[in-house]
Scaffold this motif. Structure first.
Motif, PDB file in Angstrom:
ATOM      1  N   ALA A 178      16.125  28.844  25.804  1.00  9.66           N
ATOM      2  CA  ALA A 178      15.503  27.870  26.426  1.00  9.66           C
ATOM      3  C   ALA A 178      16.433  26.703  27.503  1.00  9.66           C
ATOM      4  O   ALA A 178      16.132  26.562  28.739  1.00  9.66           O
ATOM      5  N   VAL A 179      18.353  27.811  27.603  1.00  5.94           N
ATOM      6  CA  VAL A 179      18.626  27.097  28.901  1.00  5.94           C
ATOM      7  C   VAL A 179      18.218  28.225  29.690  1.00  5.94           C
ATOM      8  O   VAL A 179      17.925  27.435  30.956  1.00  5.94           O
ATOM      9  N   ILE A 180      18.360  29.286  29.853  1.00  8.15           N
ATOM     10  CA  ILE A 180      17.508  30.000  30.692  1.00  8.15           C
ATOM     11  C   ILE A 180      16.140  29.542  31.799  1.00  8.15           C
ATOM     12  O   ILE A 180      15.778  29.925  32.781  1.00  8.15           O
ATOM     13  N   TRP A 181      15.768  29.294  30.458  1.00  9.95           N
ATOM     14  CA  TRP A 181      14.305  28.869  30.718  1.00  9.95           C
ATOM     15  C   TRP A 181      14.174  27.685  31.626  1.00  9.95           C
ATOM     16  O   TRP A 181      13.315  27.153  32.717  1.00  9.95           O
ATOM     17  N   SER A 182      14.980  26.395  31.252  1.00  9.95           N
ATOM     18  CA  SER A 182      14.986  25.524  31.653  1.00  9.95           C
ATOM     19  C   SER A 182      15.153  25.796  33.313  1.00  9.95           C
ATOM     20  O   SER A 182      14.781  25.139  34.573  1.00  9.95           O
ATOM     21  N   ALA A 183      16.826  26.323  33.761  1.00 14.16           N
ATOM     22  CA  ALA A 183      17.008  26.589  35.042  1.00 14.16           C
ATOM     23  C   ALA A 183      15.636  26.791  35.828  1.00 14.16           C
ATOM     24  O   ALA A 183      15.326  27.006  37.173  1.00 14.16           O
ATOM     25  N   VAL A 184      14.892  28.049  35.055  1.00 12.87           N
ATOM     26  CA  VAL A 184      13.547  28.972  35.777  1.00 12.87           C
ATOM     27  C   VAL A 184      13.069  28.101  36.342  1.00 12.87           C
ATOM     28  O   VAL A 184      12.110  27.640  37.361  1.00 12.87           O
ATOM     29  N   ALA A 185      12.597  26.904  35.351  1.00 15.79           N
ATOM     30  CA  ALA A 185      11.471  25.992  35.310  1.00 15.79           C
ATOM     31  C   ALA A 185      12.399  24.991  36.559  1.00 15.79           C
ATOM     32  O   ALA A 185      11.573  24.817  37.769  1.00 15.79           O
TER      33      ALA A 185
END
Length: 406
Positions: A196-203
């Motif tokens: 979730a941390v990584i995907w939030s940065a990607v989004a």
């Protein structure tokens, strides 16, 4: 449908109606002032002057610019095609619905999804939504037509979701709308939800990439020149700025800037927040989210009093959460209820001659630190109450163990 539920529903209906009438007919330039900025400012997205445009007709002391990332302007852009009264009514109704969502999810994270099917908890959710509309952060958000309730709801839904890609996407999109929701990433760090941390940065990066393709000049200007300029957002020393920097600046009599004093105070707050989190039960998701959100408000250079919508979940957590029986829980809840019902920053704001004046009498400066002092006291209380609760739980567990003969 029992009598209590009908009364709560009636109170909510009356609250929504009064807020609509207030917004549409009260003769004040400041009513829905931020919604005007959102709609009229976003209309300049493709004209090359998004961050040059200002509106001084409603705020002569401080001409209001569009201060959010270009992705927010992109999302808001279609609203300028509609009559403003239609936008205003829809915005206020959506804000009330979002507040109900915040209250519902807060209670659900405390008592569980199954319990929310019970009439008593449904009534509690409706009643707190009706009352929550009159707490200062929410009523100011409604007055100004602000976006804060929606952003807190995004964080609540992200924390509630069991799908990492949903959680990360919501936080990333929230950060694209207004940078401050990015702090919710610390919640996922605390919960060790690394995807979730990584995907939030990607989004979040995706929101930047999209606006760069559509409006490269505005995107470069915002993230290159404007993102680190709090003065563009408003006067740091105004009493409605309840961040650490605002509180310390009023106590010092001048803007303390982002130097050693501010950095030290943020570090101390971070340490207290860390130990407050460590003192909570591992399954206390709402308590963890509240600690993170409050830290973000404290560390931000500017946290207007209407940004503090997370005080609604905080009060619910204090009254219904796992530490509700701990000594001092009701006192903490009473403090936050008092400051939000009275609206201490708003009340003190009526006493300042100019929003640009930082120096003021000492007693007003200390009163103006109500939220900052309250958060520090809350963290300290969480540390003590959480540890005592854990110790009592261990003692009860030992008492239940059968006596063994060695």
């Amino acid at each position: 449908m029992n009598r209590r539920f009908r009364l709560a529903a009636a109170a909510l209906g009356i609250s929504v109606l009064v807020r609509l009438l207030w917004a549409l007919f009260w003769p004040s330039n400041l009513i829905l002032v931020d919604l005007h900025v959102y709609v009229e400012g976003a209309a300049n997205l493709f004209r090359g002057n998004l961050y040059d445009w200002t509106d001084s007709s409603r705020s002569p002391q401080f001409p209001l610019p569009f201060t959010y990332p270009p992705f927010a302007a992109l999302v808001l852009y279609p609203l300028h095609f509609l009559p403003f009264d239609v936008v205003a009514v829809g915005w206020l109704l959506a804000t009330a619905a979002a507040l109900f969502g915040i209250v519902w999810i807060s209670l659900e994270m405390i008592v569980g999804r199954e319990a929310m099917h019970e009439q008593s908890w449904r009534t509690t959710a409706v009643a707190w939504t009706a009352g929550g509309m009159w707490l200062e952060p929410v009523r100011s958000t409604l007055d100004y037509g602000q976006v804060n309730v929606f952003l807190v709801l995004l964080a609540m839904v992200a924390a509630r979701s069991a799908r990492w890609w949903v959680s990360g996407a919501l936080v990333g999109l929230g950060a694209g709308l207004k940078l401050t929701p990015a702090v919710t990433g610390l919640y996922f760090v605390a919960r060790r939800q690394w995807l979730a941390v990584i995907w939030s940065a990607v989004a979040f990066a995706g929101t930047i990439g999209l606006t760069f393709l559509l409006t490269p000049g505005e995107t470069r200007r915002y993230f290159g020149d404007l993102v680190g300029d709090p003065g563009r957002i408003g006067p740091v020393g105004s009493v409605i700025n309840q961040s650490l920097r605002g509180a310390l600046s009023r106590l010092a009599g001048h803007d303390i800037g982002s130097g050693l004093l501010w950095k030290t105070s943020v570090l101390v707050t971070a340490v207290l927040a860390f130990f407050a989190w460590r003192a909570l039960r591992s399954d206390d998701r709402l308590g963890t989210l509240i600690i993170v959100q409050l830290f973000g408000l404290m560390a931000s250079p500017i946290s207007w009093s209407h940004h503090w919508v997370c005080l609604v979940p905080l009060i619910l957590w204090l009254l219904h959460g796992p530490l509700r029986e701990a000594a001092g829980a009701r006192l903490m809840a009473a403090y936050w209820l008092f400051t939000t019902v009275i609206g201490v920053p708003w009340m003190l704001g009526t006493l300042q001659k100019s929003m640009w004046d930082i120096s003021r009498p000492g007693y007003l400066a200390w009163l103006g630190a109500a939220n900052a002092i309250g958060v520090l006291a809350l963290y300290a209380w969480m540390i003590r109450a959480g540890r005592l609760s854990s110790e009592r739980a261990v003692d009860r567990s030992r008492e239940r163990e059968p006596y063994r003969v060695s």
